[in-house]
Motif scaffolding. Structure first.
Motif, short mmCIF file in Angstrom:
data_model
loop_
_atom_site.label_atom_id
_atom_site.label_comp_id
_atom_site.label_asym_id
_atom_site.label_seq_id
_atom_site.Cartn_x
_atom_site.Cartn_y
_atom_site.Cartn_z
N ILE A 43 1.40 5.55 -11.22
CA ILE A 43 0.75 5.50 -10.08
C ILE A 43 0.39 3.43 -9.39
O ILE A 43 0.97 3.30 -7.95
CB ILE A 43 -1.57 5.01 -10.19
N VAL A 47 1.49 2.96 -5.36
CA VAL A 47 0.80 2.75 -4.16
C VAL A 47 1.73 0.91 -3.92
O VAL A 47 1.76 0.67 -2.63
CB VAL A 47 -0.19 2.22 -5.28
N ILE A 51 2.84 -0.06 0.00
CA ILE A 51 2.32 -1.29 0.62
C ILE A 51 3.68 -1.92 1.04
O ILE A 51 3.84 -2.20 2.19
CB ILE A 51 1.46 -1.51 -0.59
N TRP A 80 -5.85 12.48 -0.52
CA TRP A 80 -6.60 11.77 -1.81
C TRP A 80 -7.59 11.20 -2.52
O TRP A 80 -8.08 9.98 -3.42
CB TRP A 80 -5.14 9.74 -0.66
#
Length: 321
Positions: A43, A47, A51, A80
């Motif tokens: 995760i 993520v 970004i 999501w």
């Protein structure tokens, strides 16, 4: 003096091997931690990657329009939302499975009753009547049902290689299972602050073969050995004359009070003061000379014994194999 005591303890091997599961219960917890860690790492990478990509791909440039906005896109919102929900459900299922494996219901009658005191551990074997302190023996490869109690405050029983943490609550027994896959010696601690000497409230679990455990049980059932030397006899007389027998039990004698640790087979134990020093005649002399100097706050007072009296007591206690 305390530094010397700590050094003696380190010689026993004081490192808690929290990442070395050696029982089905501890391994289930360890496996859950590994799987959870992998999921969290994935995760984080996804993520963080998104970004970084967004910062690089859509960084502001003079004259360019704002990036296209996806607000209100049902497909994206469903995706999501669904993915985190599935992750939470999966982690919940894995956690429930681990709880069932690491903490099954207790047996109708415990094999071992462990009681936390300030600041030491007592263990009673209900089926054999054996009472020991700070060093407990179990048969390797066999699940042992343990009832956990406390006589004073909250204590946290933690044996990371074999079981989860569990609190000893006064007036409210808790239960846990202990099982060692193979013979060995495992160190445990009290992991919840319980007073002055919380840091020195250690214990040992000795897992051994069925034959070795049976031999240990047989030896523990025997009464204390009779003193044979003149010095040991004087030490026994001194033990009876002072208030020692008001706190410590020695089977085969009139001492039968268990406020402090049972001393019947004291000399067979590996450590003094719940782990603060190795159980050697030299350390025992220092303890008897002034226990408060070795373990400040311990319930045993300083009896102001003379050197001769200490020698006699040590000679007697060393017969208690």
């Amino acid at each position: 003096m305390l530094q010397n005591s700590a050094h003696s303890f380190l010689a026993l091997g004081s490192v808690l091997r929290v990442l070395n599961p050696d029982s089905p219960q501890a391994r289930s917890i360890f496996d859950l931690g590994v799987v959870s860690g992998i999921i969290f790492a994935i995760i984080f990478v996804i993520v963080a990657g998104i970004i970084v990509y967004a910062l690089m791909r859509f960084r502001w440039r003079e004259g360019e329009p704002d990036p296209y906005q996806l607000a209100g896109n049902k497909t994206v919102e469903i995706v999501w939302t669904a993915i985190p929900c599935l992750i939470v459900v999966a982690l919940f299922a894995l956690t429930a499975r681990t709880m069932n494996l690491s903490d099954p219901p207790p047996a109708p009658e415990p094999d071992l009753v462990v009681t936390g005191h300030q600041w030491w551990w007592e263990a009673r074997y209900p089926k054999s009547g054996i009472v020991v302190a700070n060093e407990f023996h179990i048969p390797a490869g066999k699940a042992v049902s343990v009832r956990l109690e406390s006589t004073d405050v909250l204590h946290e029983f933690w044996l990371p290689e074999l079981a989860r943490k569990i609190t000893a609550v006064p007036g409210h027994p808790n239960h846990i299972w202990l099982q060692a896959d193979k013979p060995g010696t495992y160190r445990g601690i009290c992991s919840e602050f319980c007073g002055t000497q919380h840091a020195w409230m250690h214990f040992l679990i000795v897992a051994e073969s069925e034959a070795q455990f049976a031999a240990w049980e047989n030896a523990q059932r025997q009464p204390a050995a009779k003193p044979v030397s003149e010095s040991a006899e004087k030490g026994f007389a001194l033990f009876q004359k002072t208030s020692c027998w008001n706190c410590h039990a020695i089977n085969g004698t009139t001492a039968d009070v268990r406020v402090g640790p049972d001393l019947t087979h004291f000399a067979s134990r590996r450590q003094l003061g719940a782990g603060i020093a190795a159980n050697t005649p030299e350390n025992l002399r220092r303890w008897l000379a002034n226990p408060q100097r070795i373990k400040p706050g311990v319930k045993m007072p300083d009896f102001k014994f003379t050197d001769e009296q200490i020698t006699q007591l040590v000679d007697y206690f060393e017969t208690l194999k």
